[in-house]
Design an enzyme around this catalytic site. Structure first.
Site, PDB file in Angstrom:
ATOM      1  N   LYS A   8     -50.173  52.310  72.827  1.00 30.89           N
ATOM      2  CA  LYS A   8     -50.643  53.427  71.924  1.00 30.89           C
ATOM      3  C   LYS A   8     -51.799  53.680  72.637  1.00 30.89           C
ATOM      4  CE  LYS A   8     -50.924  55.315  67.392  1.00 30.89           C
ATOM      5  NZ  LYS A   8     -50.684  54.745  65.984  1.00 30.89           N
TER       6      LYS A   8
ATOM      7  N   CYS B  66     -46.508  57.687  67.553  1.00 27.33           N
ATOM      8  CA  CYS B  66     -47.028  58.154  66.342  1.00 27.33           C
ATOM      9  C   CYS B  66     -48.139  58.920  66.831  1.00 27.33           C
ATOM     10  CB  CYS B  66     -47.640  57.037  65.334  1.00 27.33           C
ATOM     11  SG  CYS B  66     -47.817  57.938  63.786  1.00 27.33           S
TER      12      CYS B  66
ATOM     13  N   GLU C 163     -42.536  52.598  64.824  1.00 27.87           N
ATOM     14  CA  GLU C 163     -43.619  51.956  65.232  1.00 27.87           C
ATOM     15  C   GLU C 163     -43.976  50.558  64.660  1.00 27.87           C
ATOM     16  OE1 GLU C 163     -48.562  53.168  65.299  1.00 27.87           O
ATOM     17  OE2 GLU C 163     -47.040  54.380  64.018  1.00 27.87           O
TER      18      GLU C 163
END
Length: 546
Positions: free
Chosen positions: A112, A148, A41
């Site tokens: 994300k 994540c 990430e």
């Protein structure tokens, strides 16, 4: 197809250095016949960038760097994390994204969706969330690319979920059959096991392989352990990366057979490795080559010195003994022995003359007052001044040596033993300090036995012991864990451990009153689920009646 995981240690804002790592790992993977490589990430800019993402030039450098990486890695697909501009009605100007680079260009971008705002995370402050998730096709699979936290909301694993949507579930329902997760997931005790169990639950529930590539290295207070994983559809680990070091891991996307690199196990070994890595990276990324540590002959400074010597080499560590009027000869000898065992430079600089000068200067204004903690703190501050003078002269960073137990209850001196650029063991309770010291000595007997055995003391007045002011550390640390990490009330803590409730309440009051000190402390390395620092945000001017 062979797929690689590039477990790298990026530096925040070092676009050229991070790109060089990504390109190097990609070329090595390609040489080994891999068709794809995944990086962590925000690997292009480093994680966490925090308010740097508010600078338009920072966001622009992300895109420019990704385009350069794409141009220099033809023949292998590269997935890496970056900051992208946001087209959002939230008022946020950036997004936390992942890019698929193929044939010299950016072929796919996914941002994300779940932005954490708990503990050390504050991504809603900086990023706009993705409004939708999409799949991409590769090597005969429909790939679900997640970042994540997007994988941390499985309803079959968590009893209480933080978000109303589950990106993994949505992508699987849309036809995804292979989950990729690029992460910057920080270490703390028990985190690797939790992460592994959560990913295994996803794999078993959805009957799909799950791939995690995790960042490694230290960035400010956070230490990232790497420990990248590949799990098959039964939730079994089929490939894994090392812990606390960069690594390149390969696995086959069809047979799901891959590299099984050894990971560090056990709390003491893992915490010690995290502290060494965090110290090394903090110093290196801040531009320091040498460290200075005040050696009292006690266990906290001894452990800190061992960590520093392992982190940057004994030739780059200076230990300073600073005896005062109440320092025992045994403590001076223990400090000298430790330095000799470690092979670090040792200087002995008495503070007695400076302490007397302070007392003489203050004698008139203090007339009629008894000596008390004021004079104790003057000794501590004289030592802090000495260390900072050496720091200025030699261009070395002072590593402060206070532990979590002391910081928790304020058993430390502002501008004295709290002085320094990094508080190495400030998230390590005293009882764990002893366990780590025993672990260190099991490898090489560096810490003198007398240091391990003598009662803890600040030696700021005749015959002083920590137990004069504090409950036994076994009691104190248990209360701190329940109160600081879990926010349990006094009654529950006392009942759970069989402690005197007044002792518990006293410790809790000490914790609350010491908040002003903690907010002036040097950054510390996080190794517990709840460390003091920006992951625990409490007011200073407050009455805590709950």
């Amino acid at each position: 197809m062979k797929i690689a995981l590039g477990q790298i240690n990026p530096t925040i804002g070092d676009f050229s250095g991070n790109a060089a790592k990504i390109i190097d790992f990609a070329r090595r993977a390609q040489t080994a016949d891999a068709g794809m490589i995944l990086f962590p990430e925000l690997s292009v800019c480093g994680y966490p960038p925090r308010d740097l993402v508010e600078r338009p030039s920072f966001v622009a450098r992300n895109r420019e760097t990704v385009e350069r990486i794409a141009a220099e890695t033809p023949g292998i697909a590269v997935i890496c994390g970056l900051v992208t501009p946001a087209d959002s009605d939230t008022g946020k100007s950036a997004m936390n994204s992942a890019a698929l680079l193929m044939d010299g260009k950016v072929a796919f971008v996914q941002s994300k969706m779940l932005l954490p705002t708990y503990d050390v995370f504050d991504e809603m402050r900086n990023f706009a969330p993705a409004k939708a998730q999409e799949l991409f096709s590769f090597c005969g699979n429909r790939m679900a690319l997640t970042i994540c936290e997007d994988a941390w909301n499985d309803k079959h694993f968590w009893t209480k979920r933080l978000y109303t949507v589950d990106p993994v579930d949505t992508l699987i329902r849309a036809g995804g059959n292979f989950v990729l997760n690029i992460s910057a997931s920080p270490f703390w005790m028990g985190k690797r096991e939790l992460r592994r169990d959560m990913l295994a639950s996803i794999a078993r529930q959805h009957k799909v392989p799950v791939v995690l590539v995790n960042q490694v290295g230290g960035n400010d207070s956070l230490v990232f352990d790497g420990s990248s994983l590949v799990l098959n559809s039964e939730g079994n680990i089929v490939a894994q990366g090392r812990s606390f070091e960069e690594d390149l891991i390969f696995f086959d996307s069809k047979t799901l057979v891959g590299d099984m690199h050894e990971q560090i196990s056990g709390d003491e070994a893992s915490v010690y490795s995290a502290l060494v890595l965090g110290t090394r990276d903090y110093m290196r990324k801040c531009g320091f080559q040498k460290a200075i540590i005040g050696l009292s002959g006690g266990i906290d400074s001894a452990l800190t010195a061992v960590i520093a010597a392992d982190a940057v080499g004994p030739e780059n560590v200076i230990g300073v003994g600073m005896p005062g009027p109440y320092s025992s000869q045994g403590s001076i000898d223990d400090a000298r022995s430790l330095a000799k065992n470690l092979g670090i430079r040792f200087e002995l600089l008495s503070i007695s003359q400076a302490f007397e000068a302070y007392r003489e200067t203050l004698r008139g204004v203090f007339a009629g007052y008894k000596e008390d903690v004021t004079e104790e703190n003057i000794q501590s501050r004289a030592r802090g001044t000495m260390l900072m003078a050496l720091s200025n002269k030699f261009g070395a960073i002072v590593l402060s040596t206070g532990n979590k137990s002391e910081l928790g209850v304020g058993y430390c001196t502002l501008y004295g033993d709290m002085a320094g650029g990094l508080a190495v063991i400030s998230d390590v309770p005293k009882t764990l300090v002893y366990r780590l010291s025993e672990y260190v000595n099991s490898r090489c007997a560096a810490i003198p036995q007398a240091t391990l055995e003598k009662p803890p003391s600040a030696e700021l007045r005749p015959g002083q012991k920590d137990s004069d002011s504090l409950p036994p550390y076994e009691v104190l640390d248990a209360v701190l864990e329940d109160y600081v990490e879990d926010s349990h009330p006094a009654e529950r803590i006392a009942a759970a451990h069989g402690f005197d409730i007044e002792v518990v309440r006293r410790v809790m009051r000490m914790v609350d009153r010491a908040e002003y000190k903690r907010q002036q402390a040097a950054p510390g390395l996080k190794i517990s689920a709840k460390a003091f620092g920006y992951g625990r945000r409490l007011p200073i001017a407050a009455k805590c009646e709950v």
